[in-house]
Every structure is written in structure tokens, then in C-alpha cells.
Scaffold this active site. Structure first.
Site, PDB file in Angstrom:
ATOM      1  N   ASP A   1       1.301  -1.410   0.206  1.00 56.45           N
ATOM      2  CA  ASP A   1      -0.411  -0.022  -0.094  1.00 56.45           C
ATOM      3  C   ASP A   1       0.868   0.803   0.014  1.00 56.45           C
ATOM      4  O   ASP A   1       0.644   2.124  -0.457  1.00 56.45           O
ATOM      5  CB  ASP A   1      -0.664   0.077   1.312  1.00 56.45           C
ATOM      6  CG  ASP A   1       0.084   0.062   2.172  1.00 56.45           C
ATOM      7  OD1 ASP A   1       0.904  -0.118   2.307  1.00 56.45           O
ATOM      8  OD2 ASP A   1      -1.615   0.195   3.595  1.00 56.45           O
ATOM      9  N   SER A   2       2.206   1.478  -0.394  1.00 56.69           N
ATOM     10  CA  SER A   2       2.931   2.628  -0.601  1.00 56.69           C
ATOM     11  C   SER A   2       2.587   2.696  -1.518  1.00 56.69           C
ATOM     12  O   SER A   2       3.588   3.768  -2.224  1.00 56.69           O
ATOM     13  CB  SER A   2       4.846   1.747  -0.250  1.00 56.69           C
ATOM     14  OG  SER A   2       4.270   0.578  -0.668  1.00 56.69           O
TER      15      SER A   2
ATOM     16  N   ASP B   1      -1.504  -6.343  -0.612  1.00 54.42           N
ATOM     17  CA  ASP B   1      -1.567  -5.619   1.299  1.00 54.42           C
ATOM     18  C   ASP B   1      -2.747  -5.488   0.879  1.00 54.42           C
ATOM     19  O   ASP B   1      -3.123  -4.947   0.483  1.00 54.42           O
ATOM     20  CB  ASP B   1      -0.921  -4.191   0.922  1.00 54.42           C
ATOM     21  CG  ASP B   1       0.735  -3.642   2.135  1.00 54.42           C
ATOM     22  OD1 ASP B   1       0.606  -4.856   2.962  1.00 54.42           O
ATOM     23  OD2 ASP B   1       1.675  -3.513   2.200  1.00 54.42           O
TER      24      ASP B   1
ATOM     25  N   LYS C   1      -1.226  -9.492   2.756  1.00 58.78           N
ATOM     26  CA  LYS C   1      -0.557  -8.482   3.426  1.00 58.78           C
ATOM     27  C   LYS C   1      -1.215  -8.006   5.091  1.00 58.78           C
ATOM     28  O   LYS C   1      -2.274  -7.413   4.260  1.00 58.78           O
ATOM     29  CB  LYS C   1       0.992  -7.959   3.376  1.00 58.78           C
ATOM     30  CG  LYS C   1       1.694  -7.767   5.240  1.00 58.78           C
ATOM     31  CD  LYS C   1       3.012  -7.288   4.670  1.00 58.78           C
ATOM     32  CE  LYS C   1       3.200  -5.928   3.820  1.00 58.78           C
ATOM     33  NZ  LYS C   1       2.799  -4.470   4.725  1.00 58.78           N
TER      34      LYS C   1
ATOM     35  N   GLU D   1      -1.487  -5.363   8.578  1.00 60.66           N
ATOM     36  CA  GLU D   1      -0.664  -4.999   9.804  1.00 60.66           C
ATOM     37  C   GLU D   1      -1.295  -5.065  10.825  1.00 60.66           C
ATOM     38  O   GLU D   1      -2.466  -5.011  10.846  1.00 60.66           O
ATOM     39  CB  GLU D   1      -0.505  -3.312   9.586  1.00 60.66           C
ATOM     40  CG  GLU D   1       0.487  -3.157   8.118  1.00 60.66           C
ATOM     41  CD  GLU D   1       0.862  -1.470   7.887  1.00 60.66           C
ATOM     42  OE1 GLU D   1       0.256  -0.764   9.132  1.00 60.66           O
ATOM     43  OE2 GLU D   1       1.162  -0.714   7.174  1.00 60.66           O
TER      44      GLU D   1
ATOM     45  N   GLU E   1       9.597  -4.488  10.046  1.00 61.02           N
ATOM     46  CA  GLU E   1       9.692  -3.092   9.642  1.00 61.02           C
ATOM     47  C   GLU E   1      10.401  -1.394  10.564  1.00 61.02           C
ATOM     48  O   GLU E   1      10.320  -1.961  11.514  1.00 61.02           O
ATOM     49  CB  GLU E   1       8.695  -2.145   8.698  1.00 61.02           C
ATOM     50  CG  GLU E   1       9.137  -0.543   8.798  1.00 61.02           C
ATOM     51  CD  GLU E   1       7.785  -0.768   6.953  1.00 61.02           C
ATOM     52  OE1 GLU E   1       6.930  -1.316   7.263  1.00 61.02           O
ATOM     53  OE2 GLU E   1       7.811   0.299   7.044  1.00 61.02           O
TER      54      GLU E   1
HETATM   55  O1  KIV Z   1       3.289  -1.149   1.601  1.00 51.66           O
HETATM   56  C1  KIV Z   1       4.624  -1.554   1.691  1.00 51.66           C
HETATM   57  O2  KIV Z   1       5.343  -1.384   0.626  1.00 51.66           O
HETATM   58  C2  KIV Z   1       4.900  -2.392   1.852  1.00 51.66           C
HETATM   59  C3  KIV Z   1       6.692  -3.242   2.611  1.00 51.66           C
HETATM   60  C4  KIV Z   1       7.327  -1.296   2.643  1.00 51.66           C
HETATM   61  C5  KIV Z   1       6.788  -4.065   3.277  1.00 51.66           C
HETATM   62  O3  KIV Z   1       4.453  -2.861   3.470  1.00 51.66           O
END
Ligand code: KIV
Length: 305
Positions: free
Chosen positions: A53-54, A92, A122, A124, A191
């Protein structure tokens, strides 16, 4: 050198990751958000590709990951899916998609798997998220955990800061890692935690840990592809980022050279243009249709210029 995948053709799967950890292999993970980047990253032999989600920060121009929607994640995951053959594809779960209960989490994860084509999701959070992880795993959805600095908690944390600095925080991290493993997570992102603590966590679980700003004691490393390539516009560069090239500068240079060529008339050349077939040219000449200005003047109502 470019197509490392040819040397490592075997598909990376959820079970193969655990075997890699047992063999002590270091795994390579990168983010991707679109088809061409996914192709390059996959063909270079990357083991795990994360549609993080970056995406919000590096592709969509948001100032955090908080506004990223499930629809945005699904769309970008679909694009990446088309470019990935070998790597394990993880997507994510965005902020808000699993915070309202396990049923909502299952619905959101299923969209990423069925519509997006991800092989795993994924999310959090530590111990508090374990019941949701367990439920997703029961529904056949592989889950990667993410603890330490969790960017979706930005407003609670008050900024992106080093986590796991106190004895209590270290205990909590270890408990989080074990709780996620017990709930069935197949891997764990760590992280921005001290390297000694990341090593401790890595040694305390059987599932692979994937570090970002967590030192060399993790089983895998992940970076945001835009950081590695030098195409990130974030105001600060975290100390863990290693930039391997300056793509922004290379792109600007290419664009400047193109603009110069357009303005000077050097682009396009004859070789870059389509020639008219000779017989059509002859017919045009015979029909006296060569004078475009005259034709335009004669038929102003046609709207063609
Ligand atoms: O959103 C993302 O890119 C991430 C990674 C940096 C682990 O969660």
C-alpha cells in the site's frame, strides 16, 4: 545477468518459503505496482513481489498509506499479476479493509485473491490482529504479518519512528511475532526495528522474517522499488534505503533530449515516419489532390483542417 529467473526457474510458493528459511537461504523481496515493473522485477529473479500500500505514497501521490482504497489495491494487483510468473505475489490489505471485523477482512482478502490474482495478503498489526489472521487462514487465504513500524498506524504513532526500543516494546514484538505465527501467518515483515531485535524475532519463529530497516538478521529483505531506483519524491530518505540508480535524473535527461529534438525538428526523421505508397502518390497527383490548402479552402464546411 538481466534474466536471473532462467537460473532459478522454480515457482516460489507459500510452502517453499518455509523450506528456504530452513535451508538458511536469504530471500529477495521488492514492491511493484504495475505490469512493466512487475515483469522486470520477476524476470530478475526476485522471490517475493509485494503490491504494497506504499502504492499510495510512491505511485498515487498521497502523503501516507492511509487513504489507499481496496479498489486501488485490486486494480494495481491485477496489473502486477499479468507480469509475474515465478515470484510469490502478495497484496497489501489497505487501511480500513480488515479493521471492522473478520467477515469484512475475508471479503476484502477474497477480492485481492480472486479479482487481483494475489497468492497471499499482508496485513499490519501483531497479537490484536491474530484472530483475523486465523480466520483468513481458515478460509484458505495465506497471510503475511507486518509488525514493528506499521505505516497504517501513522496517526496513533505520530510519525514514522524506530520501534522496539524498550524492553517492554521488545517483549511485545516477540509476543506479536509468536501470536501471528500461531495464528497461521506464513511470513512476517519487520519494519524499522533495531537489528539485534529483528535477529531475535527471526530466531524465535519458524516462518521467514522479511526486514525493511531491520538489519541483516532477517531471512529476507524488502525495499520499495521506487526507493531503490531513485524515483521517490518523499521529503526524507530513511537510513535503510539504498538507492541503486537515479532514475529520476535519467528520465529527466531523456525527456529533455526528446523535447530538444521536437523543438529543433530533429524528431521525427523520415525513418520514423510512414511513407505514402508510390501508386497512391501518383494517383493523388493525377487527381490534383496534392494541394491541401486549396482543398480546405474549397470545402470549409467539411470541418477538416
Ligand atoms: O507497503 C509496502 O510497500 C510495505 C513494505 C515496505 C513492507 O508494506
Amino acid at each position: 545477468m538481466a534474466y536471473l529467473k532462467q537460473q532459478r526457474p522454480e515457482k516460489v510458493t507459500v510452502p517453499s518459503l518455509r523450506e528456504s528459511k530452513a535451508r538458511g537461504e536469504r530471500l529477495v523481496c521488492l514492491t511493484a505496482y504495475d505490469y512493466p515493473t512487475a515483469r522486470v522485477v520477476d524476470e530478475a529473479g526476485t522471490d517475493l513481489i509485494l503490491v504494497g500500500d506504499s502504492l499510495g505514497n510512491v505511485v498515487l501521490g498521497y502523503d501516507s498509506t492511509v487513504p489507499v482504497t481496496l479498489d486501488e489495491m485490486v486494480m494495481h494487483t491485477r496489473a502486477v499479476r499479468r507480469g509475474v510468473e515465478r515470484a510469490l505475489l502478495v497484496a497489501d490489505m489497505p487501511y480500513g479493509s480488515y479493521h471492522t471485523g473478520a467477515d469484512d477482512a475475508v471479503r476484502a482478502a477474497l477480492r485481492l485473491i480472486k479479482e487481483g490474482g494475489a497468492e497471499a495478503v499482508k496485513l499490519e498489526g501483531g497479537k490484536a490482529r491474530a484472530p483475523i489472521v486465523k480466520r483468513l487462514v481458515e478460509e484458505e487465504i495465506p497471510v503475511m504479518g507486518h509488525i514493528g513500524l506499521t505505516p497504517q498506524s501513522l496517526h496513533r504513532l505520530g510519525g514514522y519512528r524506530l520501534q522496539g526500543k524498550t524492553v517492554d516494546a521488545v517483549r511485545a514484538l516477540l509476543n506479536d511475532a509468536r501470536a501471528l505465527e500461531e495464528a497461521g501467518a506464513f511470513a512476517l515483515v519487520l519494519e524499522v526495528v533495531p537489528r539485534e531485535i529483528a535477529k531475535l524475532v527471526t530466531e524465535s519463529v519458524k516462518i521467514p522474517t522479511i526486514g525493511i530497516g531491520a538489519g541483516d538478521g532477517c531471512d529476507a529483505q524488502v525495499l520499495v522499488i521506487h526507493d531503490l531506483l531513485g524515483l521517490s519524491f518523499s521529503r526524507t530518505r530513511p537510513r535503510f534505503v539504498r538507492q541503486y540508480m537515479d532514475l529520476r535524473e535519467l528520465m529527466t535527461d531523456a525527456i529533455n533530449r526528446y523535447a530538444e529534438d521536437v523543438r529543433s525538428g530533429a524528431y521525427p526523421t523520415e525513418a520514423e515516419s510512414y511513407p505514402l505508397p508510390a501508386e497512391t502518390a501518383a494517383e493523388l497527383e493525377a487527381a490534383a489532390i496534392g494541394d491541401v490548402d486549396a482543398a480546405t479552402e474549397a470545402e470549409p464546411e467539411s470541418g477538416r483542417t
